[in-house]
Design a protein around this motif. Structure first.
Motif, PDB file in Angstrom:
ATOM      1  N   ASN A 137       9.629   7.818  -1.141  1.00 43.39           N
ATOM      2  CA  ASN A 137      10.882   7.982  -1.891  1.00 43.39           C
ATOM      3  C   ASN A 137      11.954   8.697  -1.075  1.00 43.39           C
ATOM      4  O   ASN A 137      13.050   8.940  -1.574  1.00 43.39           O
ATOM      5  CB  ASN A 137      10.606   8.764  -3.185  1.00 43.39           C
ATOM      6  N   GLY A 138      11.630   9.038   0.175  1.00 45.36           N
ATOM      7  CA  GLY A 138      12.579   9.744   1.017  1.00 45.36           C
ATOM      8  C   GLY A 138      13.556   8.787   1.690  1.00 45.36           C
ATOM      9  O   GLY A 138      13.545   7.572   1.451  1.00 45.36           O
TER      10      GLY A 138
ATOM     11  N   TYR B  23       0.839  -1.206   0.000  1.00 44.90           N
ATOM     12  CA  TYR B  23       0.000   0.000   0.000  1.00 44.90           C
ATOM     13  C   TYR B  23       0.870   1.251   0.000  1.00 44.90           C
ATOM     14  O   TYR B  23       1.899   1.310   0.677  1.00 44.90           O
ATOM     15  CB  TYR B  23      -0.923   0.007   1.221  1.00 44.90           C
ATOM     16  N   GLN B  24       0.435   2.249  -0.758  1.00 51.68           N
ATOM     17  CA  GLN B  24       1.140   3.518  -0.815  1.00 51.68           C
ATOM     18  C   GLN B  24       0.699   4.406   0.354  1.00 51.68           C
ATOM     19  O   GLN B  24      -0.345   4.182   0.971  1.00 51.68           O
ATOM     20  CB  GLN B  24       0.868   4.213  -2.152  1.00 51.68           C
ATOM     21  N   THR B  25       1.475   5.443   0.612  1.00 48.85           N
ATOM     22  CA  THR B  25       1.195   6.323   1.753  1.00 48.85           C
ATOM     23  C   THR B  25      -0.205   6.912   1.676  1.00 48.85           C
ATOM     24  O   THR B  25      -0.892   7.041   2.702  1.00 48.85           O
ATOM     25  CB  THR B  25       2.253   7.450   1.812  1.00 48.85           C
ATOM     26  N   ASN B  26      -0.662   7.249   0.462  1.00 43.48           N
ATOM     27  CA  ASN B  26      -2.001   7.844   0.327  1.00 43.48           C
ATOM     28  C   ASN B  26      -3.111   6.790   0.290  1.00 43.48           C
ATOM     29  O   ASN B  26      -4.249   7.097  -0.063  1.00 43.48           O
ATOM     30  CB  ASN B  26      -2.068   8.747  -0.907  1.00 43.48           C
ATOM     31  N   GLU B  27      -2.768   5.552   0.672  1.00 42.48           N
ATOM     32  CA  GLU B  27      -3.780   4.491   0.803  1.00 42.48           C
ATOM     33  C   GLU B  27      -3.807   3.932   2.226  1.00 42.48           C
ATOM     34  O   GLU B  27      -4.477   2.945   2.494  1.00 42.48           O
ATOM     35  CB  GLU B  27      -3.466   3.344  -0.165  1.00 42.48           C
ATOM     36  N   ILE B  28      -3.074   4.574   3.156  1.00 40.13           N
ATOM     37  CA  ILE B  28      -2.906   4.049   4.519  1.00 40.13           C
ATOM     38  C   ILE B  28      -3.579   4.983   5.521  1.00 40.13           C
ATOM     39  O   ILE B  28      -3.406   6.203   5.466  1.00 40.13           O
ATOM     40  CB  ILE B  28      -1.409   3.909   4.863  1.00 40.13           C
TER      41      ILE B  28
ATOM     42  N   GLY C 168      10.562   6.938   3.772  1.00 37.64           N
ATOM     43  CA  GLY C 168      11.181   5.921   2.933  1.00 37.64           C
ATOM     44  C   GLY C 168      10.374   4.633   2.874  1.00 37.64           C
ATOM     45  O   GLY C 168       9.174   4.598   3.147  1.00 37.64           O
ATOM     46  N   THR C 169      11.063   3.557   2.523  1.00 42.32           N
ATOM     47  CA  THR C 169      10.451   2.234   2.371  1.00 42.32           C
ATOM     48  C   THR C 169      11.352   1.214   3.033  1.00 42.32           C
ATOM     49  O   THR C 169      12.572   1.262   2.888  1.00 42.32           O
ATOM     50  CB  THR C 169      10.306   1.897   0.870  1.00 42.32           C
ATOM     51  N   VAL C 170      10.762   0.287   3.789  1.00 41.03           N
ATOM     52  CA  VAL C 170      11.555  -0.757   4.446  1.00 41.03           C
ATOM     53  C   VAL C 170      11.261  -2.101   3.781  1.00 41.03           C
ATOM     54  O   VAL C 170      10.115  -2.420   3.467  1.00 41.03           O
ATOM     55  CB  VAL C 170      11.275  -0.818   5.963  1.00 41.03           C
ATOM     56  N   LYS C 171      12.338  -2.873   3.576  1.00 34.49           N
ATOM     57  CA  LYS C 171      12.233  -4.209   2.989  1.00 34.49           C
ATOM     58  C   LYS C 171      13.023  -5.191   3.839  1.00 34.49           C
ATOM     59  O   LYS C 171      13.963  -4.813   4.540  1.00 34.49           O
ATOM     60  CB  LYS C 171      12.788  -4.213   1.565  1.00 34.49           C
TER      61      LYS C 171
ATOM     62  N   LEU D 122       7.096  -2.212   3.349  1.00 44.27           N
ATOM     63  CA  LEU D 122       6.140  -1.280   3.938  1.00 44.27           C
ATOM     64  C   LEU D 122       6.609   0.133   3.602  1.00 44.27           C
ATOM     65  O   LEU D 122       7.796   0.449   3.734  1.00 44.27           O
ATOM     66  CB  LEU D 122       6.057  -1.468   5.455  1.00 44.27           C
ATOM     67  N   ASN D 123       5.667   0.976   3.196  1.00 45.61           N
ATOM     68  CA  ASN D 123       5.997   2.333   2.774  1.00 45.61           C
ATOM     69  C   ASN D 123       5.771   3.345   3.893  1.00 45.61           C
ATOM     70  O   ASN D 123       5.161   3.036   4.925  1.00 45.61           O
ATOM     71  CB  ASN D 123       5.161   2.717   1.549  1.00 45.61           C
ATOM     72  N   ALA D 124       6.242   4.553   3.672  1.00 45.22           N
ATOM     73  CA  ALA D 124       6.137   5.638   4.655  1.00 45.22           C
ATOM     74  C   ALA D 124       4.704   5.763   5.170  1.00 45.22           C
ATOM     75  O   ALA D 124       3.748   5.733   4.393  1.00 45.22           O
ATOM     76  CB  ALA D 124       6.589   6.949   4.027  1.00 45.22           C
TER      77      ALA D 124
END
Length: 719
Positions: A298-299, A4-9, A325-328, A361-363
């Protein structure tokens, strides 16, 4: 599970009083979202939220439980918080890492003290609030009365989205004035039947709809213009206005549910998915440097760890929010607080005791991981080239303390390790090893809070412990001038010991001038200051040490030894063995021997001279006084005030705040020892309080004599 993107959370906290039904609501939300196939119950001890043994033992939530639901292509991260004020740390943690609070109200009682406390925290943090009236099937539920109470407390910002057609055992219909439909359920709950609003309810529905439209329009100039022109808004425009009103806290929507029967929960989920603000809509968090941190996928990569869970067969489960940012899985990060390196293993979306593996997981998202080497609650992990730290969660002061020790002294080390580990789970459990009191003290938010800690130590860690009332950190001081001389002389073959010290003691107050002359028994002592040292004492107050020795009676090299002797006595006052404070000591004369004088001799001479002078200087015992604020329903005000007066409290003022009486007082710490239990008993658990250290004040003479007698008895027994 998709990414999910930040604007979907959306991140949501379920808060409210104990018994309001948050855990039951969480079960119905998970069921409606398809995360679980069958709803559990608190009574059956099989809910997603209350899965720790201590929670199942007491039937209460002890820890905040993180879970998620996928709804209408949105990800809802939800934290179910404990309701008891004793476990307020979980609520504060959740509100800091989520963006919207759903405040659940018990339909039997309306807004309670837990409701007030939760709302007060949302105010401090500026979080959007949705009110949810639950348990509408109760015989005691009077919905109109609840709404009137809410409007009295929270003002006209409380705007009804729904109201029940009837309450009590026959409850099964709601009028929704946002979509202007009647929702009705069969006995199984679940998806509602949507029908037109019946004629007999239309006038009330239209009135509430008009109030909702007006409240929504006030948050957007374009909507306001359209409202003035057409006197109505479309459903989408209503949602837009409500969302903006939630962000600015100018709208507090009110919903209805019966969580136990799963009535109204699906509609609530729709509102959460469609209207509640996204992470990207909310004000930005600041790092410890005061810089805004954008939740940008993207940060630079930055994770904040807000909770640690200790689970059987797994160990530490570390819960985090992706700040940027994004964690993997497999990411190499640096711990900004501890300087250590960490490799992230598998990352998960949370579902209570269950975890669902995800790729990334995204920002703005919330997740967890396991088996980190050196990450504690409150730590920040950063990607390469990033130097962020976050420290935005502030917990309240403790309200209840007990000295703790292992029944078997061989378990002492094991006990300390367990206490430190458990504090990672709940930072409002504070552990203090008091050198002054010679006790290990655990501080918490109430008696139940510490009873839970004891249960876990004995049942999970298999350490038998006992609680006792902690000693009070009294202080000793003096009220008048006094002088004394002591000669230490010892001769036992070879080099002897010799040192004589003459000194004056007096009370010290900030800003008082240096002494020039003293008079004792008609004799005048003029001071010629050669050196002065001011010490801020670790336990509070000051010691001022002045060297006024003339004619070389005592070498300058012995002054540190004399100061050491004085400090030895300051660390163990002559009345009760407590720390002494706010004393000025002037060494004005003495004698030394060219061969037998040494540091030890002058330390011992100073110790005896100071002790004698202190005892003759009108010594007094000081006790810690706390500023107390009690939030109490008006019905119980008289009882609470009488109880406080019996505890030597001084009432400083009274005020009204959010429908409750706020009583301010100053109270000795000794009288606060069991106050949380007494207040709960007096008010049926409907009051709460906060306490903060204020100052040290003189104890009454009768209490001073009692404390001195007790100390003398203890000293004699030790000898």
């Amino acid at each position: 599970m998709r990414v999910y993107q930040t604007n979907e959370i959306k991140n949501i906290a379920l808060v409210g009083s104990a018994g309001s039904g948050k855990t039951t609501l969480a079960e119905s939300m998970l069921f409606e979202a398809g995360v679980i196939k069958r709803r559990g119950s608190v009574e059956a001890k099989n809910t997603v939220s209350d899965y720790f043994p201590v929670e199942q033992e007491y039937g209460y939530s002890v820890f905040p439980t993180v879970f998620h639901a996928e709804w209408n292509n949105k990800k809802l991260n939800v934290i179910d918080c404990p309701g008891s004020d004793d476990f307020v740390g979980g609520t504060i943690t959740a509100l800091n890492v989520t963006d919207t609070a759903v405040v659940v109200i018990n339909g039997q009682y309306g807004p309670e003290v837990g409701t007030q406390n939760a709302f007060r925290y949302t105010e401090k943090l500026g979080k959007p609030v949705i009110f949810l009236v639950n348990q509408l099937d109760s015989d005691k539920c009077d919905f109109d009365n609840i709404i009137n109470s809410m409007k009295e407390i929270y003002g006209p910002k409380c705007v009804q989205i729904q109201y029940p057609v009837t309450t009590g055992p026959d409850f099964h219909e709601i009028i929704d004035v946002l979509i202007m439909k009647k929702l009705s359920w069969s006995s199984e709950g679940g998806a509602p039947k949507r029908e037109e609003i019946p004629a007999e309810e239309m006038d009330k529905a239209m009135e509430l709809h008009a109030a909702l439209v007006e409240a929504a329009a006030e948050n957007d100039e374009g909507l306001m213009e359209k409202f003035f022109e057409e006197e109505t808004l479309t459903e989408d425009e209503l949602r837009q206005g409500i969302r903006q009103g939630l962000v600015t806290r100018s709208i507090l929507p009110v919903f209805c549910v019966d969580a136990l029967k799963d009535m109204g929960v699906q509609r609530l989920m729709e509102f959460l998915g469609n209207v509640v603000p996204f992470v990207s809509d909310m004000p930005k968090v600041h790092n410890t440097r005061g810089e805004e941190v954008e939740p940008d996928s993207n940060g630079p990569e930055s994770l904040y760890f807000f909770k640690t869970g200790m689970e059987p067969h797994i160990g530490e489960v570390s819960y985090f929010k992706v700040m940027s940012g994004t964690v993997k899985s497999g990411d190499d990060l640096t711990n900004a607080d501890r300087g250590s390196k960490e490799r992230i293993g598998q990352i998960y979306a949370c579902a209570g005791a269950s975890r669902i593996p995800v790729d990334q997981l995204n920002a703005g998202d919330i997740g967890c991981t396991v088996k980190l080497k050196d990450v504690k609650t409150g730590n920040t992990l950063n990607g390469k080239g990033t130097d962020q730290r976050f420290d935005f969660i502030k917990y309240p002061n403790s309200k209840y303390s007990r000295a703790i020790k292992a029944k078997n002294s061989a378990d002492t080390e094991k006990l300390m390790a367990a206490l430190l580990k458990m504090r990672q789970e709940d930072p409002t459990w504070v552990v203090e090893q008091s050198k002054e009191l010679k006790q290990t003290i655990v501080h918490g938010q109430g008696e139940f809070h510490l009873r839970t800690l004891k249960w876990r130590l004995e049942n999970n860690e298999k350490i038998a412990v006992e609680f006792e009332e902690p000693k009070i950190p009294y202080r000793e001081t003096i009220t008048k001038q006094s002088r004394a001389t002591y000669r230490h002389k010892k001769q036992s073959g070879g080099a002897g010991q010799f040192g004589e010290v003459a000194l004056i003691v007096e009370p010290y107050a900030e800003g008082m001038p240096d002494p020039t002359v003293y008079k004792f028994g008609g004799q005048e002592f003029k001071m010629n200051i050669k050196g002065k040292e001011e010490r801020d004492l670790p336990w509070g107050g000051k010691l001022v040490f002045i060297n006024s020795v003339v004619g070389g009676a005592i070498d300058l090299r012995f002054m540190p030894a004399i100061l050491k002797g004085v400090m030895d006595c300051m660390e163990s006052g002559p009345l009760t063995g407590s720390y002494a404070r706010d004393v000025r000591v002037v060494v004005y004369d003495g004698k030394m021997h060219p061969v037998d004088s040494n540091e030890l001799s002058f330390t011992l001479a100073a110790r005896h001279a100071f002790s004698e002078a202190f005892k003759n200087a009108g010594p007094k015992i000081l006790e810690p006084i706390y500023d107390l604020e009690v939030f109490v329903p008006a019905d119980f005000m008289g009882d609470v005030m009488s109880d406080l007066q019996s505890r030597r409290a001084m009432i400083m003022g009274m005020d009204t705040e959010a429908g409750y009486q706020k009583l301010q007082a100053k109270i000795p710490l000794k009288e606060l020892s069991n106050y949380s239990v007494a207040l709960s008993s007096l008010t049926g658990g409907r009051a709460s309080f906060t306490a903060k250290f204020a100052s040290y004040e003189l104890v009454p003479n009768d209490l001073q004599q009692k404390l001195i007698a007790e100390h003398e008895k203890e000293t004699a027994e030790d000898e």
